[in-house]
Design a protein around this motif. Sequence first.
Motif, mmCIF file in Angstrom:
data_model
loop_
_atom_site.group_PDB
_atom_site.id
_atom_site.type_symbol
_atom_site.label_atom_id
_atom_site.label_comp_id
_atom_site.label_asym_id
_atom_site.label_seq_id
_atom_site.Cartn_x
_atom_site.Cartn_y
_atom_site.Cartn_z
ATOM 1 N N ARG A 1 0.836 -1.203 0.000
ATOM 2 C CA ARG A 1 0.000 0.000 0.000
ATOM 3 C C ARG A 1 0.870 1.252 0.000
ATOM 4 N NH1 ARG A 1 -2.749 -2.720 4.508
ATOM 5 N NH2 ARG A 1 -1.927 -1.047 5.850
ATOM 6 N N ASP A 2 1.876 1.264 0.850
ATOM 7 C CA ASP A 2 2.733 2.450 0.962
ATOM 8 C C ASP A 2 3.540 2.693 -0.309
ATOM 9 O OD1 ASP A 2 1.805 2.790 3.524
ATOM 10 O OD2 ASP A 2 3.518 1.789 4.483
ATOM 11 N N ALA A 3 4.031 1.620 -0.911
ATOM 12 C CA ALA A 3 4.826 1.770 -2.133
ATOM 13 C C ALA A 3 3.970 2.356 -3.250
ATOM 14 C CB ALA A 3 5.398 0.422 -2.557
ATOM 15 N N ILE B 1 6.691 -4.460 -7.996
ATOM 16 C CA ILE B 1 5.318 -4.467 -8.517
ATOM 17 C C ILE B 1 4.758 -3.050 -8.598
ATOM 18 C CG2 ILE B 1 2.959 -5.214 -8.018
ATOM 19 C CD1 ILE B 1 4.095 -7.797 -6.937
ATOM 20 N N ALA B 2 5.001 -2.233 -7.589
ATOM 21 C CA ALA B 2 4.508 -0.855 -7.623
ATOM 22 C C ALA B 2 5.108 -0.079 -8.785
ATOM 23 C CB ALA B 2 4.833 -0.153 -6.301
ATOM 24 N N VAL C 1 7.622 6.802 4.695
ATOM 25 C CA VAL C 1 6.942 5.553 5.035
ATOM 26 C C VAL C 1 7.942 4.456 5.391
ATOM 27 C CG1 VAL C 1 4.878 6.083 3.694
ATOM 28 C CG2 VAL C 1 6.793 4.920 2.595
ATOM 29 N N ILE C 2 9.175 4.583 4.937
ATOM 30 C CA ILE C 2 10.257 3.703 5.368
ATOM 31 C C ILE C 2 11.476 4.575 5.646
ATOM 32 C CG2 ILE C 2 9.450 1.703 4.048
ATOM 33 C CD1 ILE C 2 11.650 2.295 1.997
ATOM 34 N N VAL D 1 11.263 3.598 -6.633
ATOM 35 C CA VAL D 1 10.145 3.451 -5.695
ATOM 36 C C VAL D 1 10.649 3.481 -4.258
ATOM 37 C CG1 VAL D 1 8.291 1.921 -4.927
ATOM 38 C CG2 VAL D 1 8.764 2.168 -7.375
ATOM 39 N N LEU D 2 11.705 2.755 -3.954
ATOM 40 C CA LEU D 2 12.249 2.730 -2.594
ATOM 41 C C LEU D 2 12.734 4.106 -2.174
ATOM 42 C CD1 LEU D 2 14.217 -0.631 -2.823
ATOM 43 C CD2 LEU D 2 12.171 -0.205 -1.453
ATOM 44 N N LYS D 3 13.391 4.821 -3.081
ATOM 45 C CA LYS D 3 13.863 6.166 -2.770
ATOM 46 C C LYS D 3 12.689 7.091 -2.463
ATOM 47 C CE LYS D 3 16.513 10.011 -4.731
ATOM 48 N NZ LYS D 3 17.253 10.509 -5.937
#
Length: 719
Positions: free
Chosen positions: A96-98, A216-217, A251-252, A242-244
């Motif tokens: 959800r967050d991604a 996937i996101a 969120v992370i 996406v992670l960045k």
Amino acid sequence: MARARPASRPSRPRSSWRRRFVLLLKVLAGIAILALGALVIAIYIARAQLPSFESLKSSPNGQMIRVHAADGSVIVSMGPSFGEWLSYGQIPAVMRDATVAVEDRRFRSHLGVDPVGIARSVKVRFDRGRWTQGGSTITQQLARNVFLNNQKKFGRKFREWILAFALERKFSKDQILELYLNKVYYGGGAYGIDAASRKFFGHGADRLSLAEAAVIAGLVKAPSNYSPTADAEAAMGRAGVVLKTMAETGVISAGEAADADVQGLKLAPEPKQNSVRYFTDWALPQLDTLIDETEAPLEVWTTLDLSMQRDADAAIRANAPAGAQGALVSLDRDGAVKAMVGGKDYVSSIYNRATQAVRQPGSAFKLFVYLAALEAGHKPEDSIVDEPVTIDGWSPRNDSRRNSGAVSLRTAFAYSLNTVAAKLGQEVGFTTVADMARRFGITTTVNTHPSMVLGTSEVRVIDMTRAFASVASKGVAVTPYGITRVTANGQTIYTHEVDRSHVLVAPYVAAEMTDLLQTAVNTGTGRAAQIGRPVAGKTGTTSSSKDGWFLGFSSGITTGVWMGRDDAKPISGLHGGTAPARAWAAFMKPATANRPIEQFETQVTLPEWQLEPDEESYFGQPDNGQMMVDENGNPIEPGGVPDMPSDAPAGEPIPRPDADPSDQAPPVPQQQLNQDWIDRVTGRDAPRRDPAAPQPRAPQRDWSRESSRDRFQDDRPTQ
């Protein structure tokens, strides 16, 4: 007693200007109030018409599509994913967050349409000169995926805004996100995160890790470009973005983003596919413009001939050099795509080199040079001098590194003489040649530098094949198509209609061009493409053997073949007259086997035999016309000449009986040809007719000799 000064009054023009301005403001305010009221009414009407949340959950994830070959057999089934519906609570928080972070970071605060996102996308549009960033929210995307299509029209965008506002009025943010994550398309036929997770990672979405969720996101933006099974490097790079973004939105943490091992992910094995997917990947996106049906299951009937497709696949695999790719497109006389191969292996690369790749065509581009010359009034038997020529500092050279003097246009085309092509291009005008290419369906940019006559502009295989098919069609435009009919719930909602009304050149011009093309195969650079029936075609080779082409037609079928490396590196021994011509022949022999032999509406007139033209034609040498210039059309010094067999006639190489005639060594300069030996090789040593005997007359053309450039001026595309 002092006289009182009269009070100053505002000037009448200024008062009038103020009244008009106030009136304009009132009108604008009234219009704005009416528009707002109409918008609110439209939103609440749309809200009342929306299905319930449970109804949307039970509706299929996407549209079921079955694709049929020409014989009716099903070749591909696409449609709803087989993943499970996950409720909001079952969807991992990282998923959800991604999604929110990369697709719509203001999802929790906007009302369905995000003015900030729209303004940002408009700013990027003006900064970069093109649309590179969309402003659609998750709610808008849901509205588009469920209720609309992907046509980029303002009316569709306006309806999307109305539906987005209505969705926000009817459902909660959690419900909208649940619907979105279970319905959005992630590529490869997978709708929803559970189907995507099972396809790419082999397990359900309820067990997604942070790295997997990032992959996937990242797919939503461009499922085909970022698919892990198609381009793992691009998918991992997108996951890093996406992670960045997740770290930037909080969120992370940065540490969690760094610890996510995207590179170490193991993908589920891809199910075996075959080359028909190149065709379906090209044809199915056209449904968006052909039909409006987005919900009912579809039956799509296509032009693909499975037998021809297997032969095309085998021909490319068997003949493409090691390390090289190959592409093939075959059209029936009405434009129906009978076979399409976009590469040697669809599983390892879904990139369709038949429709997407742009490569230099080399001497195959001379088709447009000679079409322009014929339309300007030249005839195949016209004489032109093969001599050194310099145009704007550019000096093309023939592969034989010498000139033959006066030759006919037929001879010059058959032996792919570069100097003659340059002179013709200069005579008719390089802009005219470029215009002819565009007229015949070349959709890429065509430059007008002198070297363009040797094929320095990049083209697509399907476009070049279309051009040759239009020549075969006597100058009438041929448009490739793959879908013949579409049905929904048993009702036909689309039927293809062939348009034969667009005339490109006069019939006599197309017939004369066919004359030249047929001579090139019978006696010239395309001899490896002979299949035992009349063939008209042309080879093409680019500098340093980076690309090899053969395009031609026979018995109503037109086929184009390209070979080369994706990184455009040279391939030793690759010429248009070798592997591409052999692959063309390997495909066309069975493709035409059950068709009647068709004679062209022109007689093959062999070149002048007293002439000493480019020897490559007599010995079956490949078309190296473009080998003598680089990508910019500048001359390249030729390399060394291999030794000749000792058993050749004086000063001449002789082909080995077990070798392909297109693979022979280049000739030694300044050699003298043995006319008797040439006659034996070309079959000219047959008994001569009695000169006193009556000679058969060639059929007389009755077409008008007036220039079709005047009669078909309106058919030319503008520059």
